[in-house]
Design an enzyme around this catalytic site. Structure first.
Site, short mmCIF file in Angstrom:
data_model
loop_
_atom_site.label_atom_id
_atom_site.label_comp_id
_atom_site.label_asym_id
_atom_site.label_seq_id
_atom_site.Cartn_x
_atom_site.Cartn_y
_atom_site.Cartn_z
N GLN A 101 0.03 -7.28 1.18
CA GLN A 101 0.71 -6.07 0.68
C GLN A 101 0.04 -5.62 -0.62
O GLN A 101 0.39 -4.57 -1.15
CB GLN A 101 2.19 -6.36 0.42
CG GLN A 101 2.94 -6.81 1.66
CD GLN A 101 4.34 -7.28 1.32
OE1 GLN A 101 5.30 -6.51 1.37
NE2 GLN A 101 4.47 -8.55 0.98
N HIS A 119 -0.83 -2.08 2.53
CA HIS A 119 -0.38 -1.03 1.61
C HIS A 119 -1.56 -0.34 0.95
O HIS A 119 -1.42 0.31 -0.07
CB HIS A 119 0.57 -1.61 0.55
CG HIS A 119 1.89 -2.03 1.15
ND1 HIS A 119 2.81 -2.81 0.47
CD2 HIS A 119 2.42 -1.81 2.37
CE1 HIS A 119 3.86 -3.03 1.25
NE2 HIS A 119 3.64 -2.44 2.42
N CYS A 130 -7.07 18.03 0.67
CA CYS A 130 -8.19 18.30 1.60
C CYS A 130 -8.87 17.03 2.10
O CYS A 130 -9.88 17.07 2.80
CB CYS A 130 -9.22 19.21 0.92
SG CYS A 130 -10.13 18.39 -0.41
N ALA A 226 1.94 -20.21 -6.50
CA ALA A 226 0.97 -20.17 -5.39
C ALA A 226 -0.34 -20.88 -5.75
O ALA A 226 -0.82 -21.71 -4.97
CB ALA A 226 0.69 -18.72 -5.02
N1 APR Z 1 3.60 -17.99 -7.17
C1 APR Z 1 4.51 -17.84 -6.15
N2 APR Z 1 5.40 -16.81 -6.11
C2 APR Z 1 5.38 -15.93 -7.14
C3 APR Z 1 4.47 -16.04 -8.22
C4 APR Z 1 3.56 -17.13 -8.20
N3 APR Z 1 2.67 -17.32 -9.19
N4 APR Z 1 4.70 -15.00 -9.08
C5 APR Z 1 5.72 -14.29 -8.55
N5 APR Z 1 6.12 -14.84 -7.39
C6 APR Z 1 7.16 -14.36 -6.46
C7 APR Z 1 8.35 -13.71 -7.12
O1 APR Z 1 9.34 -14.69 -7.38
C8 APR Z 1 8.81 -12.72 -6.03
O2 APR Z 1 9.77 -13.31 -5.17
O3 APR Z 1 6.54 -13.34 -5.68
C9 APR Z 1 7.54 -12.43 -5.23
C10 APR Z 1 7.00 -11.03 -5.44
O4 APR Z 1 7.93 -10.12 -4.87
P1 APR Z 1 7.80 -8.57 -5.22
O5 APR Z 1 7.61 -8.40 -6.69
O6 APR Z 1 8.94 -7.88 -4.54
O7 APR Z 1 6.42 -8.12 -4.55
P2 APR Z 1 6.15 -7.84 -3.02
O8 APR Z 1 7.06 -8.64 -2.15
O9 APR Z 1 4.70 -7.99 -2.81
O10 APR Z 1 6.53 -6.28 -2.90
C11 APR Z 1 6.25 -5.64 -1.67
O11 APR Z 1 6.84 -3.52 -2.65
O12 APR Z 1 6.72 -2.06 -4.41
C12 APR Z 1 6.22 -2.34 -3.17
O13 APR Z 1 4.13 -1.69 -2.37
C13 APR Z 1 4.75 -2.60 -3.25
O14 APR Z 1 3.45 -4.14 -1.94
C14 APR Z 1 4.61 -4.02 -2.75
C15 APR Z 1 5.87 -4.21 -1.92
#
Ligand code: APR
Length: 238
Positions: A101, A119, A130, A226
């Protein structure tokens, strides 16, 4: 956690077709904020106001200001060790493809192949009117489209209110439906339709994330960072 990482390694050893799905949590260790955790971007800015296709038409200056700040922040980012581990595991045949994503491009920078940017990506610029390609320089310098002259330059990312790239979606869902193992890393699974992926595979499902998630029945959940988990996984497998 180590026992669970060993269990994941066993799943990967016996899977002939493993797909990895990533979200913004895969990039935070490269100093890119995610969206919905405590320090996330959407805690400070309402996505509906800045990241929706309607904003591009109704308030282009606000749209451009938000994405120019995103582009600037993503300018000289680098993959972290976890990205390189995924690329190494793919080289050794443990991973078939990555459905992300994220718009950062960090998986490709780390050497991963078969990446589905669901995305889109923030590096490529085009005119929304255009379709003429533009450049990052043009949008940062607040230039209009050099072809049609309109204030419509935008990054090639999927905005709220827009469909996902059809071929990318088709190919990613094909891979996931055929996978024997789906590893979901660093996503809150809040955004449709990518949050349907864990339901699409007939194989085992693993969730690696800092925070837990409800409404999903993962075979294995590893709570933690991660990068740290992937480094330990590599020590077992490679
Ligand atoms: N290791 C593991 N998990 C992590 C880490 C890390 N270092 N840092 C953050 N996280 C977790 C957070 O706890 C959270 O649950 O990653 C998750 C990120 O979730 P979101 O911020 O909602 O991001 P995402 O799921 O990718 O959002 C999806 O939403 O706004 C749109 O287009 C945008 O692609 C994005 C989509």
């Amino acid at each position: 956690m180590d026992q669970k990482i060993k269990e994941l390694a066993d799943f990967m050893k016996s899977s002939r077709n493993t797909v990895v799905m990533t979200g913004a949590g895969m990039d935070t260790e490269s100093n890119i904020p995610d969206f919905r955790s405590k320090s996330g971007i959407w805690r400070k800015v309402d996505p509906a106001k800045v990241a929706h296709i309607d904003t591009l038409y109704k308030n282009y200056d606000l749209f451009r200001e938000f994405y120019c700040s995103r582009i600037t922040k993503l300018y000289n980012i680098k993959p972290h060790p976890g990205h390189y581990v995924l690329a190494d595991l793919q080289d050794k045949g443990y991973i078939q493809s990555i459905a992300t994503q994220n718009v950062s491009g960090l998986h490709a920078m780390a050497g991963s192949k078969n990446i589905y940017e669901l995305h889109g990506n923030i590096r490529d610029i085009k005119c929304d009117y255009c379709n003429q390609p533009g450049t990052i320089n043009q949008i940062l310098k607040k230039k209009n489209c050099s072809n049609c002259g309109r204030k419509a330059l935008r990054p090639e990312i999927v905005l709220f209110g827009e469909p996902l790239p059809a071929i990318t979606w088709r190919d990613a869902t094909e891979d996931i439906k055929n996978s024997e193992l789906l590893i979901v890393i660093g996503t809150s699974l809040e955004v449709y339709p990518v949050n349907q992926f864990p339901y699409m595979t007939k194989g085992k499902t693993v969730y690696i994330n800092l925070e837990d998630v409800k409404d999903y029945d993962f075979d294995l959940k590893i709570m933690g960072r991660a990068g740290e988990i992937l480094i330990k996984l590599k020590e077992i497998l490679l």
